[in-house]
Each structure stands twice: as C-alpha cells, then as structure tokens.
Design a protein around this motif. Structure first.
Motif, PDB file in Angstrom:
ATOM      1  N   PRO A 230      -1.905  -4.136   8.069  1.00  0.00           N
ATOM      2  CA  PRO A 230      -0.680  -3.598   8.663  1.00  0.00           C
ATOM      3  C   PRO A 230       0.427  -4.648   8.723  1.00  0.00           C
ATOM      4  N   ILE A 231       1.625  -4.245   8.369  1.00  0.00           N
ATOM      5  CA  ILE A 231       2.766  -5.152   8.456  1.00  0.00           C
ATOM      6  C   ILE A 231       3.108  -5.422   9.913  1.00  0.00           C
ATOM      7  N   THR A 232       2.862  -4.440  10.751  1.00  0.00           N
ATOM      8  CA  THR A 232       3.020  -4.604  12.199  1.00  0.00           C
ATOM      9  C   THR A 232       1.657  -4.492  12.861  1.00  0.00           C
ATOM     10  N   GLU A 233       1.334  -5.408  13.735  1.00  0.00           N
ATOM     11  CA  GLU A 233       0.031  -5.392  14.390  1.00  0.00           C
ATOM     12  C   GLU A 233      -0.175  -4.060  15.109  1.00  0.00           C
ATOM     13  N   PRO A 234      -1.314  -3.403  14.879  1.00  0.00           N
ATOM     14  CA  PRO A 234      -1.530  -2.048  15.395  1.00  0.00           C
ATOM     15  C   PRO A 234      -1.455  -1.932  16.918  1.00  0.00           C
ATOM     16  N   PHE A 235      -1.869  -2.970  17.632  1.00  0.00           N
ATOM     17  CA  PHE A 235      -1.968  -2.850  19.085  1.00  0.00           C
ATOM     18  C   PHE A 235      -0.752  -3.439  19.809  1.00  0.00           C
TER      19      PHE A 235
ATOM     20  N   CYS B 105       0.853  -1.185   0.000  1.00  0.00           N
ATOM     21  CA  CYS B 105       0.000   0.000   0.000  1.00  0.00           C
ATOM     22  C   CYS B 105       0.892   1.238   0.000  1.00  0.00           C
ATOM     23  N   GLN B 106       0.550   2.207  -0.842  1.00  0.00           N
ATOM     24  CA  GLN B 106       1.392   3.388  -1.010  1.00  0.00           C
ATOM     25  C   GLN B 106       1.136   4.469   0.037  1.00  0.00           C
ATOM     26  N   SER B 107       0.156   4.266   0.889  1.00  0.00           N
ATOM     27  CA  SER B 107      -0.120   5.237   1.948  1.00  0.00           C
ATOM     28  C   SER B 107      -0.252   4.502   3.276  1.00  0.00           C
ATOM     29  N   LEU B 108      -0.260   5.241   4.346  1.00  0.00           N
ATOM     30  CA  LEU B 108      -0.412   4.656   5.669  1.00  0.00           C
ATOM     31  C   LEU B 108      -1.892   4.407   5.948  1.00  0.00           C
ATOM     32  N   THR B 109      -2.235   3.214   6.375  1.00  0.00           N
ATOM     33  CA  THR B 109      -3.615   2.940   6.762  1.00  0.00           C
ATOM     34  C   THR B 109      -3.823   3.352   8.215  1.00  0.00           C
ATOM     35  N   MET B 110      -5.067   3.721   8.509  1.00  0.00           N
ATOM     36  CA  MET B 110      -5.436   4.226   9.831  1.00  0.00           C
ATOM     37  C   MET B 110      -4.555   5.406  10.253  1.00  0.00           C
ATOM     38  N   GLY B 111      -3.950   6.064   9.269  1.00  0.00           N
ATOM     39  CA  GLY B 111      -3.148   7.252   9.529  1.00  0.00           C
ATOM     40  C   GLY B 111      -1.758   6.994  10.038  1.00  0.00           C
ATOM     41  N   LYS B 112      -1.380   5.699  10.217  1.00  0.00           N
ATOM     42  CA  LYS B 112      -0.081   5.447  10.849  1.00  0.00           C
ATOM     43  C   LYS B 112       0.583   4.133  10.448  1.00  0.00           C
ATOM     44  N   ASP B 113      -0.144   3.201   9.835  1.00  0.00           N
ATOM     45  CA  ASP B 113       0.362   1.847   9.656  1.00  0.00           C
ATOM     46  C   ASP B 113       0.874   1.601   8.241  1.00  0.00           C
ATOM     47  N   LYS B 114       2.132   1.169   8.134  1.00  0.00           N
ATOM     48  CA  LYS B 114       2.648   0.685   6.859  1.00  0.00           C
ATOM     49  C   LYS B 114       1.981  -0.658   6.573  1.00  0.00           C
ATOM     50  N   SER B 115       1.429  -0.813   5.364  1.00  0.00           N
ATOM     51  CA  SER B 115       0.556  -1.957   5.108  1.00  0.00           C
ATOM     52  C   SER B 115       0.842  -2.593   3.757  1.00  0.00           C
ATOM     53  N   ARG B 116       0.331  -3.807   3.606  1.00  0.00           N
ATOM     54  CA  ARG B 116       0.426  -4.553   2.349  1.00  0.00           C
ATOM     55  C   ARG B 116      -0.942  -5.157   2.060  1.00  0.00           C
ATOM     56  N   TYR B 117      -1.301  -5.245   0.766  1.00  0.00           N
ATOM     57  CA  TYR B 117      -2.619  -5.754   0.393  1.00  0.00           C
ATOM     58  C   TYR B 117      -2.704  -7.268   0.549  1.00  0.00           C
TER      59      TYR B 117
ATOM     60  N   CYS C 119     -12.800   0.930  -4.178  1.00  0.00           N
ATOM     61  CA  CYS C 119     -12.387   2.284  -3.818  1.00  0.00           C
ATOM     62  C   CYS C 119     -11.286   2.727  -4.781  1.00  0.00           C
ATOM     63  N   PHE C 120     -11.547   3.743  -5.577  1.00  0.00           N
ATOM     64  CA  PHE C 120     -10.501   4.286  -6.437  1.00  0.00           C
ATOM     65  C   PHE C 120      -9.823   5.491  -5.784  1.00  0.00           C
ATOM     66  N   GLY C 121     -10.208   5.775  -4.571  1.00  0.00           N
ATOM     67  CA  GLY C 121      -9.512   6.713  -3.720  1.00  0.00           C
ATOM     68  C   GLY C 121      -9.253   6.019  -2.400  1.00  0.00           C
ATOM     69  N   LYS C 122      -9.256   6.772  -1.329  1.00  0.00           N
ATOM     70  CA  LYS C 122      -9.028   6.185  -0.014  1.00  0.00           C
ATOM     71  C   LYS C 122     -10.250   5.387   0.428  1.00  0.00           C
ATOM     72  N   ALA C 123     -10.000   4.252   1.075  1.00  0.00           N
ATOM     73  CA  ALA C 123     -11.074   3.470   1.687  1.00  0.00           C
ATOM     74  C   ALA C 123     -11.350   4.093   3.052  1.00  0.00           C
ATOM     75  N   SER C 124     -12.145   5.133   3.044  1.00  0.00           N
ATOM     76  CA  SER C 124     -12.217   6.058   4.171  1.00  0.00           C
ATOM     77  C   SER C 124     -12.998   5.517   5.357  1.00  0.00           C
TER      78      SER C 124
ATOM     79  N   VAL D 235      -9.621   8.793   8.127  1.00  0.00           N
ATOM     80  CA  VAL D 235      -8.403   8.075   7.773  1.00  0.00           C
ATOM     81  C   VAL D 235      -8.684   7.121   6.615  1.00  0.00           C
ATOM     82  N   ASP D 236      -7.613   6.694   5.969  1.00  0.00           N
ATOM     83  CA  ASP D 236      -7.710   5.633   4.976  1.00  0.00           C
ATOM     84  C   ASP D 236      -7.588   4.320   5.731  1.00  0.00           C
TER      85      ASP D 236
END
Length: 400
Positions: free
Chosen positions: A202-207, A177-189, A343-348, A356-357
């Motif tokens: 998220p590549i790292t578990e958020p909690f 993913c080219q943007s941070l999900t939930m405003g902070k998480d580096k992610s992969r589809y 979603c062709f934009g952010k999955a808001s 957040v996305d």
C-alpha cells in the motif's frame, strides 16, 4: 504503450508470416536476447520435504533449478558504490536508500544523477526481481539468510528496536498495481529480499493512513530488460525471442501438487520435444503482464497469445490460477517443503469475511509441496492468504 509507437515497432520488426507477435510485449529494440534471465542461485536438489543428494536422471526430482544452472552470477563491483550485472546488462547502486515515501524519492534521484551518471531510475518490478537469490532462507523471522548476494549488495533488516519485524525491509519498484489490494488500498509492487517474495504494498499505510515508506535501490542501463518478444509458432508453443525460452501455449488445465507438477512436465511431449520442464520462478515471473487489470471483465496477467485456465475464488468471483515453479523457497520450521509460485490472477485472501486481492496480480508467494489438509483452499496468515497447494503448470524449454 502509445498506439502509434506500437505501429512503428510493428513496421520496424516486419511481418512474421503466419506467426503472430504480441506487439504489447515486444522487445522494442527488436534484438533477440535483450531480457536474459538470471538463475535463481539454487544448486541443491530438493524433494517434497528437504534437500536431497543429486538424483539420477530417471528421478522425477532431476529436472529442477540445480539441473538448469546455465546462467551463473556475473556481478562486478565497480568500486564506486555501483554494481554491474553482466548477465542482464543492468547497473545497480550497492546501497539502499533509507526508507522513503514515493513522493520523496525524487530528491535522492536528483542527487545521484548529479554524479558520474545522469540516467539512474527506479527499477521496474521485473528489473528488481532479477537480483533475487533463492539461496536465501527464512525461519519464522528468527534466523535469516538474505535473498540477495551480500557479497555485492547491502541489504538491511527491519528495525526491531522500533517495533518492525526483521522482514519489514522491502524495496519499492516503479510498477504500480492496477487494482486495489485488500479491497481498498492503492498499491505499488516491491520485492522483499528478506523473505523472497513479490507483493504489492500500500502506498498509504492501511492502519495509520500515513504515507508508506520502503527502501529504494536505483538502476541504469539496458532499457529493454523486462520487455518480451512473443512469437506464436502455430504448433501449441510460444517463443519469447527476448529471453530465449519456448513456452507451452496451453496450461495443464488441472491443478497439481508440486511433485505431480514435476511429473507432468517430465511426461510432456509437445512438437516432438520431450525436454519440457517446470520453469524456475524467475523464468515464470518473466511472463507476467503487470499492466493487466484482473477484474470481472479483465484477463489474466499474461499475454493474450497464451491460453489460460480459469479458477474462480470459492465465492465464484473471477480469478485465474497460481502456477508452480521448480524453485524451492526455504521458509518455516521445515525448510525445503515449500515451492514458489506466481499468481496470474488475484493473489487472493479471505479477510474480514470477504475475498480480496491481498498482494496484487503477479505476486510471488509459496505453497507447501504436498497436501496437508483434506480440503483446500484454506485461509492462512494475518491477511488470510488462500492456500491451494494444488496449482497449475505451464512448461518451458530452452531455445536450442
């Protein structure tokens, strides 16, 4: 893609007169049909609530997935733990790996590549989504029919004995993913073959902050799957020579509920053709450019050849619309009343007082087919996903 490679591709393919080709998304072997899209598997008809008997041709519900059933399943079990898909030209591992961190998968790849074949890889999100089968069904995690053909593929559920939900059995792709999900998480589809959705995980578990673990299913063959070859025809349409589909260059420019979206497609008469239709979810997902970053200076996640409306988040921040598919997604207590969208934009989402996305641009989710509340969007679910119900439309037709 490297700029020198783009130039070489352009030279090899040749000029196309006054028609414009999207070099960024060109099918690199230049061969028409390298990106054949498998059908969704949906052969039943639905209205806005549930399954219906086969409608007559004059019905607005006539042109949906069951009518466009031209690519059927064609899997071959090779008897050695691999499955060949003759539609896409891809070969798959029958079994998933145990849940792994991204950095641990190299060991598994090395082991499998020491066998009969040495070119196994982690699939892209488009390759992985090719396997999804929308005969799947979810009933609030209580009664599940998987979104993958279990005649050929093994797919576990989440381990409820250790506190997981049954739907916690997602599969990683190789697409970041080219943007941070939930405003902070580096992610992969990844694809969830338990609930029929694409999300960026998220590549790292958020909690916990620990590396996230998901399953892997490896693929080989057809290196060109997922690469489009768009041609602007100069008449308000765009042909994808890789998939064999012709698309509406503009979108509907207005947001519609699902039935109205079907009516819009049915009534569209463009370049003297009246066989336009709402795309299946797999056709629609083929348009996503997952490499695009949607931000205040960015573009929608689609080729620049297309014209895309803008629909900002409620706080005015940049976003682009969700787009309806014709595919019914069976979920919840009334299966049949939701349809899938991209979603062709952010999955808001509205989460902790911020927009957040939540799941990454190009996510596949679902909305109710009809209006249930007076005011949309509303925030729904544990991550506060924005529910619009009125989404946009980009129609498609098949190359004859």
């Amino acid at each position: 893609m490297n700029m020198y490679l783009k130039i070489l591709i352009f030279i090899l393919l040749g000029f196309s007169g006054c028609k414009k080709t999207d070099i960024n998304q060109v099918n690199v072997n230049g061969i028409t049909g390298g990106y054949k899209i498998r059908h969704t598997g949906v052969y039943k008809y639905y209205d806005t609530i549930s399954v219906i008997s086969n409608p007559k041709s004059q019905s607005v519900f006539f042109i949906q997935d069951a009518k466009n059933y031209d690519v059927s399943d064609n899997f071959i079990d090779n008897g050695d733990g691999t499955i060949t898909d003759k539609v896409t030209g891809l070969m798959w591992t029958k079994n998933l790996t145990p849940k792994l961190r991204l950095e641990d998968v190299k060991v598994n790849l090395s082991q499998i590549n020491a066998g009969k074949y040495n070119d196994w890889r982690i699939p892209s999100i488009k390759e992985l989504f090719s396997l999804i089968d929308y005969t799947g069904q979810v009933f609030g995690d209580k009664s599940i029919r998987l979104f993958i053909d279990t005649t050929y593929f093994n797919q576990p559920l989440g381990n409820t004995a250790i506190g997981e939900r049954e739907i916690d059995a997602q599969t990683w792709s190789s697409t970041d993913c080219q943007s941070l999900t939930m405003g902070k998480d580096k992610s992969r589809y990844g694809v969830n073959f338990i609930d029929g959705r694409i999300k960026a995980y998220p590549i790292t578990e958020p909690f916990s902050g620990l590396p996230n673990k998901l399953h892997f299913r490896f693929v080989r063959g057809n290196l060109y799957y997922g690469y489009n070859k768009f041609i602007d025809n100069g008449d308000g349409t765009i042909t994808d020579e890789a998939t064999g589909l012709i698309w509406q260059k503009e979108d509907s420019k207005i947001a519609l509920d699902w039935k109205s979206a079907l009516e819009y497609a049915r009534n569209l008469n463009l370049v003297d053709h009246n066989d336009w239709r709402l795309p299946t979810i797999k056709e629609l997902q083929s348009l996503v450019v997952y490499e695009n970053q949607v931000d205040e200076t960015g573009n929608a996640s689609i080729s620049e050849l297309f014209q895309t409306s803008r629909r900002n988040n409620p706080n005015g921040t940049l976003n682009y619309p969700y787009y309806w598919s014709s595919t019914t997604l069976l979920d919840g207590p009334q299966p049949g009343n939701q349809a899938a969208y991209v979603c062709f934009g952010k999955a808001s989402a509205f989460f902790n007082g911020q927009y957040v996305d939540a799941h990454g641009t190009g996510a596949v989710r679902s909305d109710l087919k009809y209006l249930q509340h007076a005011n949309y969007p509303i925030s729904f679910g544990p991550q506060g996903d924005l529910v619009y119900v009125r989404n946009y439309v980009r129609c498609v037709r098949n190359v004859k």
